[in-house]
Design a protein around this motif. Structure first.
Motif, PDB file in Angstrom:
ATOM      1  N   SER A   4     101.877  40.822 107.528  1.00  0.00           N
ATOM      2  CA  SER A   4     101.645  42.112 108.180  1.00  0.00           C
ATOM      3  C   SER A   4     102.269  43.219 107.323  1.00  0.00           C
ATOM      4  O   SER A   4     102.994  42.959 106.361  1.00  0.00           O
ATOM      5  CB  SER A   4     102.293  42.119 109.562  1.00  0.00           C
ATOM      6  OG  SER A   4     103.703  42.087 109.431  1.00  0.00           O
ATOM      7  N   GLN A   5     102.041  44.445 107.737  1.00  0.00           N
ATOM      8  CA  GLN A   5     102.658  45.585 107.082  1.00  0.00           C
ATOM      9  C   GLN A   5     104.185  45.449 107.143  1.00  0.00           C
ATOM     10  O   GLN A   5     104.870  45.692 106.149  1.00  0.00           O
ATOM     11  CB  GLN A   5     102.186  46.871 107.749  1.00  0.00           C
ATOM     12  CG  GLN A   5     102.668  48.129 107.094  1.00  0.00           C
ATOM     13  CD  GLN A   5     102.103  49.377 107.757  1.00  0.00           C
ATOM     14  OE1 GLN A   5     101.330  49.312 108.708  1.00  0.00           O
ATOM     15  NE2 GLN A   5     102.502  50.524 107.266  1.00  0.00           N
ATOM     16  N   ASP A   6     104.721  45.023 108.269  1.00  0.00           N
ATOM     17  CA  ASP A   6     106.168  44.821 108.389  1.00  0.00           C
ATOM     18  C   ASP A   6     106.661  43.736 107.444  1.00  0.00           C
ATOM     19  O   ASP A   6     107.738  43.860 106.849  1.00  0.00           O
ATOM     20  CB  ASP A   6     106.554  44.485 109.829  1.00  0.00           C
ATOM     21  CG  ASP A   6     106.413  45.675 110.772  1.00  0.00           C
ATOM     22  OD1 ASP A   6     106.403  46.830 110.296  1.00  0.00           O
ATOM     23  OD2 ASP A   6     106.306  45.435 111.996  1.00  0.00           O
ATOM     24  N   ASP A   7     105.890  42.653 107.293  1.00  0.00           N
ATOM     25  CA  ASP A   7     106.254  41.586 106.353  1.00  0.00           C
ATOM     26  C   ASP A   7     106.301  42.126 104.927  1.00  0.00           C
ATOM     27  O   ASP A   7     107.202  41.789 104.150  1.00  0.00           O
ATOM     28  CB  ASP A   7     105.254  40.430 106.419  1.00  0.00           C
ATOM     29  CG  ASP A   7     105.228  39.721 107.759  1.00  0.00           C
ATOM     30  OD1 ASP A   7     106.268  39.675 108.447  1.00  0.00           O
ATOM     31  OD2 ASP A   7     104.141  39.198 108.118  1.00  0.00           O
ATOM     32  N   ASN A 109      99.705  37.799 100.138  1.00  0.00           N
ATOM     33  CA  ASN A 109      99.046  36.735 100.900  1.00  0.00           C
ATOM     34  C   ASN A 109      98.419  35.654 100.022  1.00  0.00           C
ATOM     35  O   ASN A 109      98.053  34.598 100.526  1.00  0.00           O
ATOM     36  CB  ASN A 109      97.968  37.340 101.805  1.00  0.00           C
ATOM     37  CG  ASN A 109      98.578  38.133 102.931  1.00  0.00           C
ATOM     38  OD1 ASN A 109      99.371  37.616 103.702  1.00  0.00           O
ATOM     39  ND2 ASN A 109      98.228  39.403 103.010  1.00  0.00           N
ATOM     40  N   VAL A 135      96.918  47.974 105.349  1.00  0.00           N
ATOM     41  CA  VAL A 135      96.067  48.636 106.342  1.00  0.00           C
ATOM     42  C   VAL A 135      95.644  49.989 105.779  1.00  0.00           C
ATOM     43  O   VAL A 135      96.382  50.590 104.989  1.00  0.00           O
ATOM     44  CB  VAL A 135      96.778  48.834 107.696  1.00  0.00           C
ATOM     45  CG1 VAL A 135      97.088  47.494 108.366  1.00  0.00           C
ATOM     46  CG2 VAL A 135      98.052  49.652 107.538  1.00  0.00           C
TER      47      VAL A 135
END
Length: 172
Positions: A4-7, A109, A135
């Motif tokens: 995710s963006q947080d990751d 990823n 994103v």
């Protein structure tokens, strides 16, 4: 499950990399994003997820104004024959992003390093560069040296090409 963006931000922080991020409405094209240039310093990019006829995968990260001749690009990046765009499904499975959100940050990823990153020397030599953080509703500014460190930490040391040097490639 893709990062995710947080990751992504946690990974960058673990590497000691500082970034700044601006949130904005969804942007799908370079043209749409040009309206934000006064609010976001640094160079901006276009990002192409490509595959060759043998299935090798490439992420071309070029300065937004670069003209890229897809009919001849394979000669410069070591592809087997001409390249075409990778499918949205393949992009999502390997980069964890949807069309309109392609970014070099997506290689976080690609844990098996299946994708060859091709980076424009103009971006590699800039003070600051900008990309979507997985994103298309935000843009993250990062120092180019830190982008190179991020790519290396993910196992994606880039092939550096000059997309603006007409003498090296008059058709690009």
């Amino acid at each position: 499950m893709p990062a995710s963006q947080d990751d992504l931000f946690a990974f960058l922080e673990d590497l000691g990399i500082e970034t700044t991020t601006v949130n904005h409405p969804p942007l799908y094209t370079v043209e749409e994003s040009q309206g934000l240039r006064s609010a976001i310093e640094g160079l901006h990019s276009k990002n192409l997820f490509l595959k060759d006829k043998k299935g090798a995968l490439f992420l071309v990260v070029a300065q937004e104004e670069a003209v890229i001749d897809l009919k001849r690009l394979h000669e410069r990046i070591g592809a087997s024959g001409r390249v075409s765009f990778g499918s949205a499904e393949l992009m999502q499975s390997l980069l964890g992003v949807l069309p309109g959100s392609v970014t070099p940050f997506g290689v976080l990823n690609d844990r098996e390093a299946q994708i060859r990153v091709v980076l424009d020397r103009a971006l590699a030599g800039a003070d600051a560069v900008n990309f979507h953080p997985l994103v298309n509703t935000a843009t993250t500014t990062i120092a180019s040296k830190d982008l190179l460190a991020f790519l290396g930490a993910t196992g994606h040391d880039p092939l550096l090409l000059d997309f603006s040097d007409a003498s090296a490639n008059p058709d690009l």
